[in-house]
Write a protein that holds these residues in place. Structure first.
Motif, PDB file in Angstrom:
ATOM      1  N   GLY A   1       0.968  -1.419   0.178  1.00  0.00           N
ATOM      2  CA  GLY A   1      -0.158   0.036   0.231  1.00  0.00           C
ATOM      3  C   GLY A   1       0.852   0.690  -0.182  1.00  0.00           C
ATOM      4  O   GLY A   1       0.222   2.397  -0.260  1.00  0.00           O
ATOM      5  N   LYS A  26      -6.697  -7.440   2.505  1.00  0.00           N
ATOM      6  CA  LYS A  26      -5.341  -6.937   3.134  1.00  0.00           C
ATOM      7  C   LYS A  26      -5.181  -6.717   4.283  1.00  0.00           C
ATOM      8  O   LYS A  26      -4.289  -6.659   4.955  1.00  0.00           O
ATOM      9  CB  LYS A  26      -5.170  -6.039   2.232  1.00  0.00           C
ATOM     10  N   TYR A  29       1.060   2.605  -2.941  1.00  0.00           N
ATOM     11  CA  TYR A  29       0.941   3.596  -3.792  1.00  0.00           C
ATOM     12  C   TYR A  29       0.398   5.141  -3.491  1.00  0.00           C
ATOM     13  O   TYR A  29       0.047   5.636  -4.003  1.00  0.00           O
ATOM     14  CB  TYR A  29      -1.123   3.475  -3.529  1.00  0.00           C
ATOM     15  N   LEU A  48      -5.369   6.181   1.446  1.00  0.00           N
ATOM     16  CA  LEU A  48      -5.443   5.298   0.998  1.00  0.00           C
ATOM     17  C   LEU A  48      -5.988   4.173   1.708  1.00  0.00           C
ATOM     18  O   LEU A  48      -6.586   3.943   2.477  1.00  0.00           O
ATOM     19  CB  LEU A  48      -4.093   4.616   1.483  1.00  0.00           C
ATOM     20  N   VAL A 105      -8.329   0.649   2.020  1.00  0.00           N
ATOM     21  CA  VAL A 105      -7.188  -1.235   1.980  1.00  0.00           C
ATOM     22  C   VAL A 105      -8.945  -2.067   1.655  1.00  0.00           C
ATOM     23  O   VAL A 105      -9.834  -1.958   2.777  1.00  0.00           O
ATOM     24  CB  VAL A 105      -7.384  -1.099   4.040  1.00  0.00           C
ATOM     25  N   PRO A 106      -8.337  -2.585   1.226  1.00  0.00           N
ATOM     26  CA  PRO A 106      -9.276  -3.860   0.614  1.00  0.00           C
ATOM     27  C   PRO A 106      -9.721  -4.790   1.487  1.00  0.00           C
ATOM     28  O   PRO A 106      -8.514  -5.058   1.989  1.00  0.00           O
ATOM     29  CB  PRO A 106      -9.015  -4.291  -0.550  1.00  0.00           C
ATOM     30  N   LYS A 113      -0.199   0.976 -12.054  1.00  0.00           N
ATOM     31  CA  LYS A 113      -1.012   1.859 -11.463  1.00  0.00           C
ATOM     32  C   LYS A 113      -2.431   2.814 -12.360  1.00  0.00           C
ATOM     33  O   LYS A 113      -1.372   3.427 -13.535  1.00  0.00           O
ATOM     34  CB  LYS A 113      -1.166   2.894 -10.594  1.00  0.00           C
ATOM     35  N   TYR A 125      -9.082   3.126   5.593  1.00  0.00           N
ATOM     36  CA  TYR A 125      -8.628   4.041   5.092  1.00  0.00           C
ATOM     37  C   TYR A 125      -7.464   4.329   6.158  1.00  0.00           C
ATOM     38  O   TYR A 125      -7.361   5.172   6.909  1.00  0.00           O
ATOM     39  CB  TYR A 125      -9.107   4.997   5.073  1.00  0.00           C
ATOM     40  N   ASN A 154      -6.736   5.215  -4.202  1.00  0.00           N
ATOM     41  CA  ASN A 154      -6.641   5.818  -3.712  1.00  0.00           C
ATOM     42  C   ASN A 154      -6.389   6.681  -3.321  1.00  0.00           C
ATOM     43  O   ASN A 154      -7.000   7.278  -4.707  1.00  0.00           O
ATOM     44  CB  ASN A 154      -4.538   6.073  -3.609  1.00  0.00           C
ATOM     45  N   GLU A 208      -4.101  -2.680  -7.470  1.00  0.00           N
ATOM     46  CA  GLU A 208      -3.799  -3.457  -6.095  1.00  0.00           C
ATOM     47  C   GLU A 208      -4.701  -2.605  -4.973  1.00  0.00           C
ATOM     48  O   GLU A 208      -5.892  -2.808  -4.426  1.00  0.00           O
ATOM     49  CB  GLU A 208      -3.081  -3.929  -5.362  1.00  0.00           C
ATOM     50  N   PHE A 209      -4.430  -1.190  -4.614  1.00  0.00           N
ATOM     51  CA  PHE A 209      -5.885  -0.361  -3.690  1.00  0.00           C
ATOM     52  C   PHE A 209      -5.805   0.878  -4.769  1.00  0.00           C
ATOM     53  O   PHE A 209      -5.490   0.952  -5.664  1.00  0.00           O
ATOM     54  CB  PHE A 209      -4.194   0.181  -3.291  1.00  0.00           C
TER      55      PHE A 209
END
Length: 331
Positions: A46, A82, A49, A76, A78-79, A297, A148, A322, A319-320
């Motif tokens: 993370g 993760k 990003y 950021l 966060v999924p 990205k 986040y 932001n 993947e993230f």
């Protein structure tokens, strides 16, 4: 003959104990590396990003010796995948989970856990040469429990010759939920539109950009201790982050939209903080899991211009996710 055999075994016994010492303590260290890597790796991913956001929000370069200063707020997101990782006793070499065979544990982004690890660590006392066995029991490391992660930074840009703009970034150390972080960086953007003035529609700009960021993160956690052997109470992440991207933008009066596609390369060094005779060994082993990774990205955003001021909003996807919001003023 039997007496001779017993005597031979007595001579072998101290060597066998030392071998057991080395094997046992190394297995414990291996298990701690498994826990540390699973805990810290999503946060390291993370960070790329976060560090790559907000560098360039327009393909247009500043005129020579024009300055722009900006303040940015960043978040950021966060999924869920993760925030935790699954672990079984079969993944460990010495430790085991107390009363269970598998469980889900939080990463640095996750919440808390009530699960404990237990085991017996055998090692050689370097002062006396004797063999010690210590029972260890500690709780899994808790995360910061956030959906986040916010942070803010300052940037300053200056136009130089040949359609090039130089940007520097700084975020002095701040602490949020026991996590201390600081970042510094430098970037450059170069206009490609200047070479194709008659090719693109009026107001459209194309540029390439690159940046380097230095990120330091220190995460404190409840001490993990083996008496006379090792105590760990925080993990330090030292990151070198590189970004290269292509930026396109189109302006209509006070409104400008922009998009970018980029590639990020990151290299992370991990170090455990604490005390004990085994700490240097732990950090030496951590060097084995250091390494670079490449991520891609995409950015999409807009700018609103008001006299000398510019308000920028950007969303980064990969993947993230932001989000970045910046306010700039031309000087």
């Amino acid at each position: 003959m039997k007496k001779l055999s017993y005597l031979f075994l007595l001579f072998l016994l101290p060597s066998a104990l030392v071998a057991q010492t080395e094997d046992n303590s190394q297995l414990f260290i291996n298990d701690m590396l498994v826990l540390a890597q699973n805990f810290a790796q999503p946060a390291a991913d993370g960070a790329s990003y976060q560090a790559g956001a907000g560098w360039f929000s327009s393909a247009a370069a500043l005129e020579k010796w024009d300055f722009r200063v900006s303040v940015h707020g960043n978040a950021l997101f966060v999924p869920n995948d993760k925030k935790s990782f699954n672990l079984s006793n079969s993944d460990l070499e010495l430790l085991e989970m107390e009363g269970i065979t598998s469980a889900t544990f939080p990463t640095a982004f996750g919440g808390s856990t009530s699960e404990y690890f237990v085991g017996d660590v055998t090692f050689e006392n370097p002062l006396t040469g004797g063999v010690l066995t210590e029972a260890v029991r500690f709780k899994g490391i808790d995360g910061i429990n956030r959906d986040y992660v916010p942070h803010a930074f300052l940037q300053a840009s200056v136009g130089v010759s040949a359609g090039t703009e130089i940007t520097v970034r700084a975020m002095p150390e701040v602490t949020i939920d026991g996590v201390s972080a600081s970042t510094y960086g430098i970037g450059a953007k170069h206009s490609l539109s200047q070479y194709f003035r008659n090719t693109y529609a009026e107001g459209f700009q194309l540029a390439v950009g690159a940046s380097y960021s230095k990120l330091n993160v220190d995460y404190e956690f409840d001490p993990i201790s083996v008496q006379n052997f090792l105590t760990m109470n925080h993990i330090v992440v030292d990151a070198n982050l590189f970004l290269a991207e292509v930026i396109g933008s189109k302006r209509w009066n006070n409104l400008e939209v922009f998009a970018a596609a980029g590639v990020m390369n990151s290299n992370f060094d991990y170090e455990m903080g604490g005390d004990g005779i085994a700490l240097p060994r732990v950090n030496q082993e951590l060097g084995g899991i250091e390494g670079g990774q490449t991520q891609f990205k995409g950015d999409l955003g807009l700018n609103l211009y008001f006299s000398r001021f510019r308000l920028s909003a950007m969303m980064t996807a990969g993947e993230f996710f932001n989000a970045n919001l910046g306010l700039s003023v031309g000087i």
